[in-house]
Motif scaffolding. Structure first.
Motif, PDB file in Angstrom:
ATOM      1  N   TYR A  64       0.841  -1.183   0.000  1.00 46.83           N
ATOM      2  CA  TYR A  64       0.000   0.000   0.000  1.00 46.83           C
ATOM      3  C   TYR A  64       0.879   1.236   0.000  1.00 46.83           C
ATOM      4  CZ  TYR A  64       0.744   0.346   5.078  1.00 46.83           C
ATOM      5  OH  TYR A  64       1.293   0.455   6.327  1.00 46.83           O
ATOM      6  N   VAL A  65       0.285   2.319  -0.451  1.00 43.81           N
ATOM      7  CA  VAL A  65       0.983   3.598  -0.523  1.00 43.81           C
ATOM      8  C   VAL A  65       0.408   4.503   0.551  1.00 43.81           C
ATOM      9  CG1 VAL A  65       1.513   5.601  -1.948  1.00 43.81           C
ATOM     10  CG2 VAL A  65       1.369   3.334  -2.995  1.00 43.81           C
ATOM     11  N   GLN A  66       1.288   5.036   1.359  1.00 43.02           N
ATOM     12  CA  GLN A  66       0.892   5.971   2.419  1.00 43.02           C
ATOM     13  C   GLN A  66       1.379   7.353   2.024  1.00 43.02           C
ATOM     14  OE1 GLN A  66       2.620   5.082   6.195  1.00 43.02           O
ATOM     15  NE2 GLN A  66       1.344   6.547   7.293  1.00 43.02           N
ATOM     16  N   HIS A  67       0.469   8.302   2.028  1.00 48.82           N
ATOM     17  CA  HIS A  67       0.822   9.683   1.704  1.00 48.82           C
ATOM     18  C   HIS A  67       1.222  10.387   2.998  1.00 48.82           C
ATOM     19  CE1 HIS A  67      -0.834   8.869  -2.214  1.00 48.82           C
ATOM     20  NE2 HIS A  67      -1.925   8.413  -1.629  1.00 48.82           N
ATOM     21  N   THR A  68       2.385  10.985   3.020  1.00 43.58           N
ATOM     22  CA  THR A  68       2.891  11.631   4.225  1.00 43.58           C
ATOM     23  C   THR A  68       2.640  13.135   4.174  1.00 43.58           C
ATOM     24  OG1 THR A  68       5.089  12.071   3.343  1.00 43.58           O
ATOM     25  CG2 THR A  68       4.729   9.911   4.346  1.00 43.58           C
ATOM     26  N   GLU A  71       4.445  15.392   1.520  1.00 38.32           N
ATOM     27  CA  GLU A  71       4.139  15.146   0.115  1.00 38.32           C
ATOM     28  C   GLU A  71       5.002  14.046  -0.494  1.00 38.32           C
ATOM     29  OE1 GLU A  71       3.684  18.633  -2.296  1.00 38.32           O
ATOM     30  OE2 GLU A  71       2.788  19.745  -0.655  1.00 38.32           O
ATOM     31  N   LEU A  72       5.458  13.147   0.357  1.00 36.85           N
ATOM     32  CA  LEU A  72       6.201  11.980  -0.112  1.00 36.85           C
ATOM     33  C   LEU A  72       5.306  10.760   0.030  1.00 36.85           C
ATOM     34  CD1 LEU A  72       9.605  12.599   1.687  1.00 36.85           C
ATOM     35  CD2 LEU A  72       9.099  12.978  -0.726  1.00 36.85           C
ATOM     36  N   ASP A  73       5.378   9.889  -0.930  1.00 36.69           N
ATOM     37  CA  ASP A  73       4.641   8.633  -0.841  1.00 36.69           C
ATOM     38  C   ASP A  73       5.577   7.558  -0.321  1.00 36.69           C
ATOM     39  OD1 ASP A  73       2.395   9.843  -1.857  1.00 36.69           O
ATOM     40  OD2 ASP A  73       2.710   9.137  -3.906  1.00 36.69           O
ATOM     41  N   VAL A  74       5.087   6.797   0.640  1.00 35.06           N
ATOM     42  CA  VAL A  74       5.856   5.696   1.202  1.00 35.06           C
ATOM     43  C   VAL A  74       5.151   4.404   0.814  1.00 35.06           C
ATOM     44  CG1 VAL A  74       6.675   4.601   3.317  1.00 35.06           C
ATOM     45  CG2 VAL A  74       6.660   7.096   3.128  1.00 35.06           C
ATOM     46  N   VAL A  75       5.866   3.514   0.143  1.00 32.94           N
ATOM     47  CA  VAL A  75       5.306   2.230  -0.252  1.00 32.94           C
ATOM     48  C   VAL A  75       5.708   1.191   0.791  1.00 32.94           C
ATOM     49  CG1 VAL A  75       5.287   0.412  -2.000  1.00 32.94           C
ATOM     50  CG2 VAL A  75       5.414   2.815  -2.702  1.00 32.94           C
ATOM     51  N   THR A  76       4.728   0.482   1.299  1.00 32.68           N
ATOM     52  CA  THR A  76       4.972  -0.590   2.252  1.00 32.68           C
ATOM     53  C   THR A  76       4.572  -1.900   1.601  1.00 32.68           C
ATOM     54  OG1 THR A  76       4.552   0.843   4.145  1.00 32.68           O
ATOM     55  CG2 THR A  76       4.357  -1.530   4.513  1.00 32.68           C
TER      56      THR A  76
END
Length: 161
Positions: A64-68, A71-76
């Motif tokens: 899943y992609v978490q929006h921080t 404005e950075l996307d973190v992929v887990t």
């Protein structure tokens, strides 16, 4: 199916329902060593009882992609290794480490009901994958169900397998 309710003090998903036993995989322990450790720590299930009833049941994966806020996307990406745990009929889990508030059982009908968007007692999000996988493996979801193969494929779609 035994279900745990997460402690209200947990930093993530407080008060939500969860698998009976779950936990991150530490370095230096095998999957079986870890599940045995978690059984004892979280539900008071002795190694003797767990060893008699544990059956490896495969794995599911997801990303899943978490929006921080920056404005950075973190992929887990994650893999959940699943085990079925067959317990004596008179066994009741015990709260041991304070990560759980209560244990209770769900029937197959309640497992299906928990998947509804408007269900009033939601699970920790990644637990839904394990419930769906269980229902598929136990034949509770028919292969004639529209989208059956798509669901099977999606349960193992993360780039980590």
């Amino acid at each position: 199916m035994w279900i745990a309710r997460r402690s209200a003090n947990k930093s993530l998903y407080p008060g939500m329902t969860d698998q009976l036993v779950a936990g991150g995989q530490p370095a230096g322990l095998s999957l079986m060593e870890n599940v045995l450790k978690e059984c004892e720590e979280e539900a008071g299930i002795s190694n003797e009882i767990a060893m008699k009833g544990l059956k490896a049941a495969g794995a599911v994966s997801y990303e899943y992609v978490q929006h921080t806020a920056h404005e950075l996307d973190v992929v887990t990406r994650a893999v959940l290794f699943n085990f079925d745990l067959y317990l004596p009929h008179d066994f009741e889990p015990t709260i041991v480490d304070g990560e759980v508030e209560e244990f209770f059982q769900w029937s197959v009908e309640q497992q299906f009901a928990s998947l509804a968007k408007d269900f009033n007692d939601p699970m920790k999000p990644n637990c839904y994958l394990c419930v769906i996988d269980y229902l598929l493996r136990k034949g509770e979801i028919s292969p004639d169900t529209p989208g059956y193969l798509d669901v099977l494929r999606e349960l193992r779609s993360g780039d980590c397998l």
